[in-house]
Scaffold this active site. Structure first.
Site, PDB file in Angstrom:
ATOM      1  N   ASP A 131       0.818  -1.214   0.000  1.00  0.00           N
ATOM      2  CA  ASP A 131       0.000   0.000   0.000  1.00  0.00           C
ATOM      3  C   ASP A 131       0.854   1.268   0.000  1.00  0.00           C
ATOM      4  O   ASP A 131       0.433   2.314  -0.499  1.00  0.00           O
ATOM      5  CB  ASP A 131      -0.930   0.019   1.219  1.00  0.00           C
ATOM      6  CG  ASP A 131      -1.927  -1.128   1.195  1.00  0.00           C
ATOM      7  OD1 ASP A 131      -2.394  -1.479   0.099  1.00  0.00           O
ATOM      8  OD2 ASP A 131      -2.220  -1.678   2.272  1.00  0.00           O
ATOM      9  N   TYR A 132       2.033   1.160   0.562  1.00  0.00           N
ATOM     10  CA  TYR A 132       2.897   2.330   0.723  1.00  0.00           C
ATOM     11  C   TYR A 132       3.351   2.892  -0.623  1.00  0.00           C
ATOM     12  O   TYR A 132       3.308   4.102  -0.853  1.00  0.00           O
ATOM     13  CB  TYR A 132       4.111   1.955   1.581  1.00  0.00           C
ATOM     14  CG  TYR A 132       5.100   3.069   1.796  1.00  0.00           C
ATOM     15  CD1 TYR A 132       4.780   4.178   2.572  1.00  0.00           C
ATOM     16  CD2 TYR A 132       6.361   3.014   1.215  1.00  0.00           C
ATOM     17  CE1 TYR A 132       5.696   5.199   2.775  1.00  0.00           C
ATOM     18  CE2 TYR A 132       7.281   4.025   1.410  1.00  0.00           C
ATOM     19  CZ  TYR A 132       6.947   5.117   2.184  1.00  0.00           C
ATOM     20  OH  TYR A 132       7.859   6.126   2.379  1.00  0.00           O
TER      21      TYR A 132
END
Length: 214
Positions: A131-132
């Protein structure tokens, strides 16, 4: 020069403040936990939640009367959408509304370059932070189209060891880099007009930071 550091209580934020004060800069340190920020003659700590509304963030930046912003905030995986993506985007918009033209972003290695995401070594890193990387991509893209005088510093894996003052800006894959060297790149970019509009991808290396920025 008066500089806002967003994410001032984090590892890179603290190191960046130290670098800025060494360079004679005044710092307005924005953090959620201001008790973790070491204040002094050159450093003022101000509470700021990255999930705050844009209006409040803009007002805070106007009060700072700063010349530049260095964004080092991150949720460390806890809230990447509201902090690493939307929080960063709100600081960019707040900077524009507050009349702060210079903006330096702490990114992630190759986050702004989608083509590099297909490389096996980079894929391994992204898989650990699924997700980062998208969050950083959208924040970087927003900054690059903001009209601000931006610099993006994309480090490899951050490690807590003494800095060397030297980096590689032409990595062929992934690698690590000492946090003080990342902080030095962020701080030194403010004194290098040639760094405006550029992305620096850095891991440990042999090039002095001042030379790397040029």
């Amino acid at each position: 020069m008066r500089v806002i550091v967003v994410g001032a209580s984090g590892r890179v934020g603290k190191a960046t403040i130290e670098e800025l004060t060494k360079r004679g800069k005044a710092v307005v340190a924005y953090a959620r936990h201001i008790e973790q920020v070491e204040t002094g003659e050159q450093v003022e700590a101000v509470s700021l939640d990255m999930t705050a509304d844009l209006k409040g963030m803009t007002a805070a930046f106007r009060r700072a009367q700063a010349d530049a912003i260095i964004f080092t905030a991150g949720s460390r995986g806890a809230d990447v959408i509201r902090v690493d993506a939307l929080g960063a985007i709100k600081t960019i918009e707040a900077a524009k509304q507050a009349g702060i033209k210079r903006y330096v972003m702490l990114g992630a290695l190759y986050a702004a370059d989608l083509e590099r995401w297909d490389e096996p070594e980079v894929q391994q890193v992204i898989e650990q932070l699924p997700d980062y990387y998208p969050a950083k991509y959208f924040a970087d893209d927003h900054l690059m189209h903001s009209g601000l005088d931006y610099t993006i510093v994309e480090p490899g894996t951050l490690v807590e060891r003494a800095g060397t003052g030297r980096v590689s800006t032409d990595p062929q894959g992934t690698g690590s880099i000492a946090i003080p060297d990342v902080a030095a790149m962020l701080a030194a970019s403010l004194d290098q007009p040639s760094s405006v509009g550029r992305i620096y991808r850095i891991i440990e290396g042999d090039t002095p930071i001042g030379q790397a920025l040029n």
